[in-house]
Structures are given as structure tokens and as C-alpha cells.
Write an enzyme that holds these catalytic residues in place. Sequence first.
Site, PDB file in Angstrom:
ATOM      1  CG  HIS A 251      -2.025  -1.029   1.088  1.00  0.00           C
ATOM      2  ND1 HIS A 251      -3.208  -0.784   0.447  1.00  0.00           N
ATOM      3  CD2 HIS A 251      -2.079  -2.320   1.478  1.00  0.00           C
ATOM      4  CE1 HIS A 251      -3.958  -1.885   0.481  1.00  0.00           C
ATOM      5  NE2 HIS A 251      -3.302  -2.834   1.089  1.00  0.00           N
ATOM      6  CG  ASN A 276      -5.231  -7.585  -2.438  1.00  0.00           C
ATOM      7  OD1 ASN A 276      -4.318  -8.229  -2.957  1.00  0.00           O
ATOM      8  ND2 ASN A 276      -5.966  -8.057  -1.444  1.00  0.00           N
ATOM      9  CG  ASP A 315      -3.186  -4.017   4.826  1.00  0.00           C
ATOM     10  OD1 ASP A 315      -2.255  -3.221   5.080  1.00  0.00           O
ATOM     11  OD2 ASP A 315      -4.153  -3.707   4.111  1.00  0.00           O
ATOM     12  CD  GLU A 316      -5.408  -5.929   0.830  1.00  0.00           C
ATOM     13  OE1 GLU A 316      -6.460  -6.481   0.476  1.00  0.00           O
ATOM     14  OE2 GLU A 316      -5.166  -4.715   0.590  1.00  0.00           O
ATOM     15  CB  VAL A 317       2.849  -8.285   2.004  1.00  0.00           C
ATOM     16  CG1 VAL A 317       4.199  -8.312   1.288  1.00  0.00           C
ATOM     17  CG2 VAL A 317       2.891  -7.322   3.187  1.00  0.00           C
TER      18      VAL A 317
END
Lengths: 534, 534
Positions: A251, A276, A315-317
Site C-alpha cells: 500500500h 489487491n 496487510d496485503e503484502v
Amino acid sequence: MKLLLIASALLPSALALWPLPTSYTNGTTPLTLSKSFNIKIDIANPPADLVAAVSRAKGYLQNDKLEALVIDRGASSASAIAKAKSLPSLTLSLTGKGSVQSISAQAVAPLESRVEGANSTLGLFRGLATFGQIWFDLNGATYTLSAPIQISDSPAYPYRGFMLDTARNYFPVADIKRTIDAMSWVKINTLHWHIVDSQSFPLEVPGFLSLSQKGAYSATSVYSPSDVKDIITYAAARGIDVIPEIDTPGHTSVISKAFPEHIACAEATPWASFANEPPAGQLRLASEATVNFTGSLLKAAAGLFESHYFSTGGDEVNANCYTQDNETQASLESTNKTFAQALDTFVQSNHAALRSVGKSAVVWEEMVLANPVTLANDTIVMVWISSDDVQAVAETGYRIVHAASDYFYLDCGHGGWVGDFPTGNSWCDPFKTWQYAYSFDPTANLTAAQSELVIGGQSLLWTEQSSSANLDSTTWPRAASTAELFWSGPGGNVDTALPRLHEVVYRFRQRGVAANSLQPEWCALRPFACDLTA
Amino acid sequence: MKLLLIASALLPSALALWPLPTSYTNGTTPLTLSKSFNIKIDIANPPADLVAAVSRAKGYLQNDKLEALVIDRGASSASAIAKAKSLPSLTLSLTGKGSVQSISAQAVAPLESRVEGANSTLGLFRGLATFGQIWFDLNGATYTLSAPIQISDSPAYPYRGFMLDTARNYFPVADIKRTIDAMSWVKINTLHWHIVDSQSFPLEVPGFLSLSQKGAYSATSVYSPSDVKDIITYAAARGIDVIPEIDTPGHTSVISKAFPEHIACAEATPWASFANEPPAGQLRLASEATVNFTGSLLKAAAGLFESHYFSTGGDEVNANCYTQDNETQASLESTNKTFAQALDTFVQSNHAALRSVGKSAVVWEEMVLANPVTLANDTIVMVWISSDDVQAVAETGYRIVHAASDYFYLDCGHGGWVGDFPTGNSWCDPFKTWQYAYSFDPTANLTAAQSELVIGGQSLLWTEQSSSANLDSTTWPRAASTAELFWSGPGGNVDTALPRLHEVVYRFRQRGVAANSLQPEWCALRPFACDLTA
């Protein structure tokens, strides 16, 4: 927190307090506020923020002018109100001696040392919020029909939050301050500020000004250090701690605008292979230079805030982004580290940088589940993917904040937002109703020891499909539902809660917050008449 | 409607017009509006509403100050803009001779005689809306990069509507007027005003004042005759016909407050046995007195409006309410009629009353399907329950307005609103995305002859869970999607539409309408970059 009013008749069965206090009794005697009603502070050298809070509380009492939510809006009580005794003043006092901390100081103290329930200026502030919910207006008279009232109160959970994402779409400072006021009315004590993300970097960080200069949506869509100071001061005076988040290592695409050397797969396409959501881009976590850069950035950003806490996200690596990034692969090879080891080093370094300036870390659940790293024992873990993950997080032994998408994401249920996707739904459909969040059990499937790890929960507004245009109506009253869950504790009854929640809506509107309607006004004025089986 | 601009280079591939015109060509030459830009009316004795529309159009050109939705917001075009020729004026003219009707007169004419595409003041007004979408702002210069531009335009369907329910929750006149302005910007030409319903009766009807006195939510939550005049005048001047609806015989509980003798099962419980939502109550349609009362009421209400059309509703008639109502049963027995016959008499009487004052009837689909009655050939039928019902309605031969809940209900997808229903979803879940409405085929499964019956369609906002707080953000931009469907015709491409729809959002905001964000601003500034496969 205790409130006692010295001084009956036709009220709906409950006082319309929100969140519901630990215990209360009320009578059925009408009581009005004296025209010269005053709130006295029986404290030597009261803190300035308490004095200001009292002044605001008096303003609400004068300006709310909320008519009772009954069919005749209170008219049939006119003669009872006219004959009622009037309350000349309210006195705020503390027991014991010693120095008195300000609301602001207590609001930003570590959670375990915050006293919201009693005998603190913060506790008095919470009591003022409750006091402000007792009164209705009839032709200029400010009255209750429920005296005498006695209330004892303290929160079930120390952490009661609201998360706002100011990166997908920017929110002016005035929006944030209005939201802070609204939060304080329902005793939410934490603004989790997801300030920046891949799409924009609106935060001016001293020493890193190019990030916002090149990464904000516009020169005016920024939060300067003085804006941050304004927001955190405003929040603290209202009993609210502002926990900033700079999400890492994912992010972070926007950082490439100013520091391309630190970002892997920046704006790589197809974005869906690398992130994502667009644009792709992650910090080159295996690079020593990037580790140093990130630690310095976090430390500099942390210096803008008073909170004891700072979220580094996590999050969301996206693994493919790093697999495809030659620089990252070279760094891993030269250091002889696996990706997991490099992530561990990266996170430990960032958290050490924050700890050096007195901050404890907050992370998303991946940092203990999908991509577990070494964390300090005092780390707070936010569960977001699913409430099903709570048990697994609890097994890791860290403190837990409930933020699960399946209960607490205010943005879900409005369809997919990516383009060229005609039938697209959003991954977190459906819409999370207030009833559903209200029904959440914070300690479901947890042992008694694990339950101790749960420090609270929060509503979250991710803003891919939100903006100033719908901030108030999307957030309120649903975030108030979650606020009651974590202040009053679980097990609340949605049926009896509904009339009280209508009052939240109507009182918020009187105070300038555009809370949305839960039902036709016909129902709002007739408690229980619109129940499914009524 | 034709627009021609005499006067290039970096624009995204399409002009950001909404709705998309029938045809247009554009160049790539920069052009600015002269500082003294004027809009001339080359018409002798132009109608006052055209003069006012021109004045508003100039106001938008001066005040929109919308920067182009590109990454640099137009900055890289600065020198091209500085060197551009400037347009000194726009001239509005009509071909042919004879008397010129006002916009307002044409806006309320029967649909078949309305000329929106060309050679009418209404057509010129539509052209002004288009003209206002061409321009962007850079440092005070009002410019396009796409001259020369030539546009020919006319609507695919004559009826393009938006329905607002002001009964479940009340909307101030200012909300309605702001919505009317927004409607006009995207060439919506009909406000279907669902004024009253079982929950409240905010309309002051001459001769029936007790209805609003006893049935409005408050003394200030009413639409007086002068308010109605204000709204319909405001709308007509913006090319919008206001079609009022007083739903009958169902959805009339509130009439019992003033005329209890005319309402069966008023507020009967359990409400779910007597109505689809609380409170129950329906007109005693079999009673001669009630038939006369209803006809008189409709006629009196119709007198407040200029529209050629009036909706008598007819949806969700509850049989059990009448079965349980002794008065209705006695009426049926004494007149020796079946329920269906009584309903037929009731509707025919109402429609005759309306016809006597020049109004054609609009009804919901039940009046030709579930409870078919005798209707005049010119009756317009609105399909609401499901788009699956369109074919059956078409087989009845009446004109059709698409208003199906599965595509066009803006309120769906926010969970159930009835109380004591913790896991309640709404019957019309999920949320209707703009893409989904946009993909609707108005003549699916219809023969060529049946397709001729389709006069258009509309978005609808039922307001059980809506209020002033979310009116703008719930309605816009989704209602614009439906507006383009019925102006430009079906088959539009959601991918290429999205950048144009972003411009609708951003331009609406510049004009004070709080349209909601469709995507992160990062995406809005980068057409197609956030597509699923980008």
C-alpha cells in the site's frame, strides 16, 4: 463515572442513552433545566480542556432543541413540564486529592492507564456526554420526564475506535473534526487514521515533504503539521486518541513519486497481478536503504502525533511484486535472506524506530498470521479479513482490536468499484447493518485467557467509494452501534436499542452531523411499532 | 439540438458529455471562453425562462471552475491554452417562424408533443446543459482542448425520470429544488413525486387541509400550495415535468387521522398481516362515500400541478385488510360486487375525476397484472416489482415506464429496516450499481410493436432509510446513469462511460450537489487505469 440528578411520567421505558451505561435508575418526575442553568467545576485549577468541554456541553444543552421522539413530540407533557422543578446547576467533582490531569493528557495515555469510568477529568467528560443525552425541548423548555436519574458507568473495553481512510479520497480537516465531535458524543475514544496509501500521500512529514508534494491529490489536499496538531489537539480535548497509520510495506505505491528507488513494481500492470487494488507498488523491504528510509519516515511521522501508538499496517503484502522485482531479489541474495526473514528485519527495524520515540506498534493481522514476524509483546493486532481469524490471532498472544470486514466495514455493499466490471460486486458485500455489528460477540470461541487479549473494536470507513459527500450518512449511526457494543459490552438487544439509536440520529442532526435515517419518521416516533412482529 | 463551436490536443479520447449525444465530432484545437463571453438569444421576444436559463448557464461557466480530470489537472496545457483563440459568444436560435413557446410550457406538455431534440426553447435548454459540460478551468481560464465541436442530439426515450418519496421521510423544498437542478444537468425531464404514503401526508390539499394538519410529521414538514407552485415552476423552467402521485387504495393509512371513516384496517396489528410495511391502512374502496372522497381529493390535489399526468398508484393492495374489514364486506354485499369489481369502479371513478381536470393516469403495474382494472388507453404503467414483468405489461398494450426494483431502486441494499429483525436483509437487496442500471435493455424480450410502448424509465428513491442526510450521495451519480440509458439509448459501454461519469460527479460537486465518489481520486484522474484488467 457517576451522574446523580436531584429532582415523572410518560417516557418510553428507557432513557435514551447511547451507549447504554453500566447501570442506571430513573424516576418519572419531570424536571427542567433552569434558564440560568450552570455547570460548576468543583476542582481547584481545573484543566482548560475541561473548562472548554463544560462550555461546549452547555452549548449543546442550549442548542440541541431536540423534541422528544414520541407522536406528539412532547406536547401532552406541557403542563407537567411547566410545573416541574428546575435544576439550577450540575457540579463536577473528583474524589481524592493530588494533581488533576487534563482530558487531553488522559486521552493519549496508554490504554491500560486511561481512566474513563470514574474519578478523572476524562471520566467527567464522558459523564457530560451522558448528561447531554437526557434532555428534550418543548417550546424552549429543556426537560426530562425521568428524574431522578442515577447513573454509574464505565466502559467494557478500553479501545473503541473509528477508522478513516484519507488516501483513497481526501477529507478536509473540517470533516475530520466534525467526525471527532460525533465520535465523542458516543464515547468512541480512538480515531485510527489511515492517512496515506498507494493512491495518495496527503501527510506533510517533516524531512519528507516531497512525498506529499508529489503524492497528494493536490496542493490543498494535504494535512500540514499544523493541521495534524489541530486535529490531535481537538481530538484529545474530546477524549480521543488519534492513532496514525502508515501502512508498510504494501500500500505504498505513491512513495514512488518522490522516492522511486524504494518502491518495487510501482504502477506495474496488470495491477491485479501485483496488488489487491490499483496502483501496485510496495516498499523494497529487503533493501537496507529502504529499511533505513522507512524507519526514518515512520519516526518523522510519529513525531507529529501524541498517541502512544502508531500503526505500521502490514496487510496485503503481494509476493509476486517482490518475486518480479530484480532489486528485491538481488537484495535477498546478497543478504542471504528469505523473503520472510527480510520482512522480519524490515518490521523489527520499523518498530524499533518507533519505539525509540516512545511508540508501541499496531499491525494488521497478516503480521501474526499470513506473514508472521517478530513483534514486541505490547503490539496490538487488528483483525480485518474476517472475524473467523480472531481465534488464530488470539492464539498468538497479542492484544486484539476487532475490525473484521464481515462486521465492521462501513463501506461494504456498494458493488465493485474497479472499472470495466459491469456485474462486479465488492469482495466484502453485503452492507453491514447496524444490527449485525451490534450482534457481534467479541469473545466468541475464545478461552477466558484469550478473551483478556481483546481490548476493543472499531468501525472502519475505507474510502474507495466514499468522500465528504457521504461521510456523515455512511458513518452515522452505524459507527454508534459499534461504539455501544464495545462500551456497554455485547449481548445488547437490537429491539430495545432501536429507539435509542433513533435518538442518536436525531440529536446528531441537531448538532450538525448528517446521520442517516434508520426508518420512516413514523417509526422513529413510535417505538416498537415497526418491529417485524408488531 | 445542435451545437457548433468555431475554433487541439491532449484530451482523453472522448468529450466528457453526459448523457452522450446522438452524434458529435470534435477536434483537438484549444479554445477558451472570452472574459466577456456572452450567450446571445437570437429570438424575438424570448421567453423569460429561456433568458433566465441563459443567465444560469453563464453562471455555471463562471463558477464551475472544474479542473480537467487528468493527472496534472491540465497544467501541461497551460501554454496551449494561453495561445488559444477565444470564443466571444454563443448564439441561440430557432429555425422557422411563428410563436415561441416557453421552456416551461413545453416541459409540462404531453410527452408526445414535447420537442427536446431541436428547434424549441426546451431543445435550446438541453443544448445549454451540453455546452456547460465542455469547459474546464485552468488558473481562471475556461477552456476546452477539443474544438471544433459539433453535436447533434435528441433523446432516445421521451420519459426520463427520477422518483422521490417524501412520505417515509420528509425532504425540505430546498432539497427538492437542488435535486431538480441536478436532474436538469443530465437531461432528466420528469420528477415523479411520490408525495404521500401511509406514514405521512405532507401535502396541503385545498379543501382537505386536515390531511396534512393531522398527517404531516410536523407543522413545518408540509408542502403548501405555494411550495408546490414554487417546485413545479422551478422544475418547468428547467425542462422538468412534476408528476404527482397519491397512491390509492393502498398506502393510505395516514388518511385515517383525518378521515377514519374512509380507511380500512387503520394501524391494524400485526401490521404484516395487513400491509407490506407499517402502518396498515387502505381506502375503503367499495364504499361509495370513499370513492367520492377519493375522487374529490385527487381532483383537488391535481389542481396544484401543471403536469398532464397524475399517478393514482395502485401497488400492493392487501386483500386481507379488506377481507377483515366489516365495512368493506358490507359495501361489497350491498352493491353485489366482487372485490375486483369494486376496485375497477374505484379506479375508473378516480381516473374520471382526474380526466375531468385534464389529467391522464399513471399507475403501478398491479393495475394491469395482479389486480387488472379498466384503464383508458393513454394510461402509463410503471413496472416496479421486477423487470421480469415488463413483457406481461407490454402484452396489455399500455405505455410503459421502466422503474423495476431490480435495476432502478436507489434505496436497495442497505439491509432490512423493520425493527427487531437482527439479520434482516431488504427484499430488494443487493445495492443497484450504476453499471447494472446502465446495462439494462429497455426492450429485452419485447416485439417491435411492444417496444414502441416503452416511453422511458427512471431511478427511484424510496426513503425508509433515506433523508436529507444522504439524498445527494445516494442519488448521484447513479440516477445519471439511468438518465443516459434513456436519453442516449441502451448498449452503452460501462468502461468508456466511467471517465465521463466521474466528470458528472466532480462537476455536480462544483455546483453544490454532493455526488458520491465512484472510485479513489487516483482512478478518476487516470481514465481506465483502474479497470479490472488494466
